[in-house]
Write an enzyme that holds these catalytic residues in place. Structure first.
Site, PDB file in Angstrom:
ATOM      1  N   ASP A 128      -2.729 -18.499   1.947  1.00 56.65           N
ATOM      2  CA  ASP A 128      -3.887 -19.157   1.321  1.00 56.65           C
ATOM      3  C   ASP A 128      -4.433 -20.264   2.231  1.00 56.65           C
ATOM      4  OD1 ASP A 128      -1.385 -20.152   0.784  1.00 56.65           O
ATOM      5  OD2 ASP A 128      -1.758 -20.671  -1.310  1.00 56.65           O
ATOM      6  N   ASP A 175      -5.008  -7.076   5.982  1.00 59.79           N
ATOM      7  CA  ASP A 175      -6.214  -6.369   5.589  1.00 59.79           C
ATOM      8  C   ASP A 175      -7.306  -7.379   5.235  1.00 59.79           C
ATOM      9  OD1 ASP A 175      -7.946  -4.414   4.805  1.00 59.79           O
ATOM     10  OD2 ASP A 175      -6.821  -3.769   3.051  1.00 59.79           O
ATOM     11  N   LYS A 225       3.626 -15.647   2.430  1.00 61.83           N
ATOM     12  CA  LYS A 225       3.497 -16.385   1.164  1.00 61.83           C
ATOM     13  C   LYS A 225       4.927 -16.680   0.699  1.00 61.83           C
ATOM     14  CE  LYS A 225       1.101 -17.885  -2.416  1.00 61.83           C
ATOM     15  NZ  LYS A 225       0.292 -19.117  -2.326  1.00 61.83           N
ATOM     16  N   TYR A 241       0.817  -1.213   0.000  1.00 61.65           N
ATOM     17  CA  TYR A 241       0.000   0.000   0.000  1.00 61.65           C
ATOM     18  C   TYR A 241       0.858   1.274   0.000  1.00 61.65           C
ATOM     19  CZ  TYR A 241      -3.823  -3.156   1.232  1.00 61.65           C
ATOM     20  OH  TYR A 241      -4.735  -4.179   1.236  1.00 61.65           O
ATOM     21  N   ASP A 250     -10.672  -8.891   7.846  1.00 66.67           N
ATOM     22  CA  ASP A 250     -12.079  -8.806   7.445  1.00 66.67           C
ATOM     23  C   ASP A 250     -12.722 -10.184   7.488  1.00 66.67           C
ATOM     24  OD1 ASP A 250     -11.957  -6.111   7.140  1.00 66.67           O
ATOM     25  OD2 ASP A 250     -12.851  -6.084   5.137  1.00 66.67           O
TER      26      ASP A 250
END
Ligand SMILES: NC(=O)c1ccc[n+]([C@@H]2O[C@H](COP(=O)([O-])OP(=O)(O)OC[C@H]3O[C@@H](n4cnc5c(N)ncnc54)[C@H](O)[C@@H]3O)[C@@H](O)[C@H]2O)c1
Length: 376
Positions: free
Chosen positions: A222, A246, A190, A140, A250
């Site tokens: 994942d 992020d 990852k 970001y 959620d």
């Protein structure tokens, strides 16, 4: 006198922040202190009034306070605004300017709300986890970030970059938190594909000897997306980089039954007014919910519990934090609920009525007898 910067923001932000302030006012007498609230502007509110998603002077005022409390930013009224001025830029700016590098999101399913979760009761009833998300690095913020058109068509690039010290400080904080909880740390990356994740895992492995009393595990992002749904009760502290955090936070928030219930803290390295405290910005995890704005239907629990986190992390008042957390839990258990978590055949209360009931439980001597553990 502890000073708390208030960014009510947009949509339901002002409605839920009003209830958080009520709860803080209800406990302040017990601390022997009076809180000073400093109203400031962010998001669409700041754009409308000052032409910017946040003013530097408001960032400075917030940074000079002991902590900040924020409602939410954004909404359809500002969807057409150019990217550099969008309401969300105000949030990114203040996080970066105040070095708010660690976002803490506790997820705890209240016993009274186990049936509200979209997952089966036996999967969610023991969930008590804390996600620690790196907040000021990663994709970001990486440069270059741009798009262009060439003879071959449209292209775009974003850059994912981490330095070892950025990883170390957030992982260290997560380890410290794990020590105060059940002593388990899950690091999510990852590393089978990304160089940044390989560095992330390397730094975690360098630190794990120092925190040998904490059990450490690595999980690929994942796989983590599946584990959070299949067996969320096995996790204690989860630490991960900005974008993975992020998305996973959620996902984890769904477990609790309503997005309106969950608080968050974004902490910096700046030492707070008491030993062991830090400067932080506290906000419910939900957005500005334009569909609910102005209707008195928003659940203010996430904002009220953010105020409790503020007391614990930035003002060093854990007893008062527990008092508020217990009051929220008791109010919900008593059946007083906003529409998002209302029981069938029981009328929902308004945002302000829920806040009033929390205040009543906080101030009534001996009212809070039912204990449910806070999630951090
Ligand atoms: N940190 C922030 O300020 C933040 C975070 C997320 C989204 N946003 C912004 O908020 C706006 C709306 O975004 P969205 O719709 O994707 O997310 P949202 O969280 O605002 O709403 C998602 C859904 O949850 C419901 N909801 C949200 N908060 C609730 C509460 N307290 N009580 C009961 N129900 C609640 C809403 O009614 C909606 O159905 C957008 O402009 C978005 O950019 C801001």
């Amino acid at each position: 006198m502890p000073r708390i910067a208030l960014f009510a923001g947009d949509g339901i932000g002002p409605e839920v922040i009003a209830e958080a302030v009520k709860a803080l006012r209800a406990v302040e007498g017990r601390s022997g202190e009076t809180f000073e609230f400093v109203p400031l502007a962010i998001g669409g509110d700041a754009l409308d009034r000052f032409g910017l998603p946040i003013r530097q002077s408001d960032i400075d005022l917030a940074g000079n306070a002991d902590a900040a409390l924020l409602g939410a930013v954004g909404g359809p009224a500002w969807d057409a605004v150019e990217p550099a001025l969008r309401p969300e830029r105000g949030l990114l700016q203040i996080r970066h300017a105040l070095g708010l590098f660690a976002n803490l999101r506790p997820v705890h399913v209240l016993p009274a709300l186990v049936q509200n979760s979209p997952l089966r009761a036996e999967i969610v009833e023991h969930v008590d986890l804390l996600v620690v998300r790196e907040l000021t690095g990663g994709i970001y913020f990486g440069r270059p970030s741009r798009r262009w058109v060439s003879a071959r068509g449209r292209s775009a690039v974003d850059t994912l970059r981490y330095r070892d010290d950025e990883i170390e400080r957030v992982v260290r904080l997560a380890y410290e938190l794990a020590r105060t909880r059940r002593g388990r740390l899950t690091s999510v990356d990852k590393s089978n594909v990304l160089r940044t994740s390989q560095l992330w895992r390397e730094v975690v492995d360098e630190l794990r000897e120092e925190y040998a009393d904490v059990e450490t595990e690595h999980i690929l992002v994942d796989a983590m997306a599946m584990h959070l749904i299949q067996n969320p009760g096995r996790f204690d502290v989860i630490v991960t980089e900005n974008m993975f955090g992020d998305i996973l936070t959620d996902e984890a928030s769904v477990l609790s039954g309503s997005i309106g219930l969950l608080p968050s803290a974004s902490l910096s390295d700046k030492v707070g007014m008491q030993p062991g405290t830090r400067y932080g910005l506290y906000e419910p995890i939900h957005g500005s919910a334009p569909d609910l704005a102005g209707k008195g239907r928003a659940n203010p629990a996430g904002a009220i519990l953010s105020g409790a986190m503020l007391l614990r992390w930035s003002l060093g008042m854990p007893d008062l934090a527990r008092k508020i957390e217990q009051a929220v839990s008791n109010v919900i258990a008593s059946g007083v609920r906003t529409i998002d978590i209302a029981e069938r055949d029981v009328a929902a209360v308004s945002t302000a009525e829920f806040g009033d009931e929390v205040v009543r439980h906080v101030t009534e001597r001996g009212a809070a007898t039912r204990i449910t553990s806070p999630a951090e």
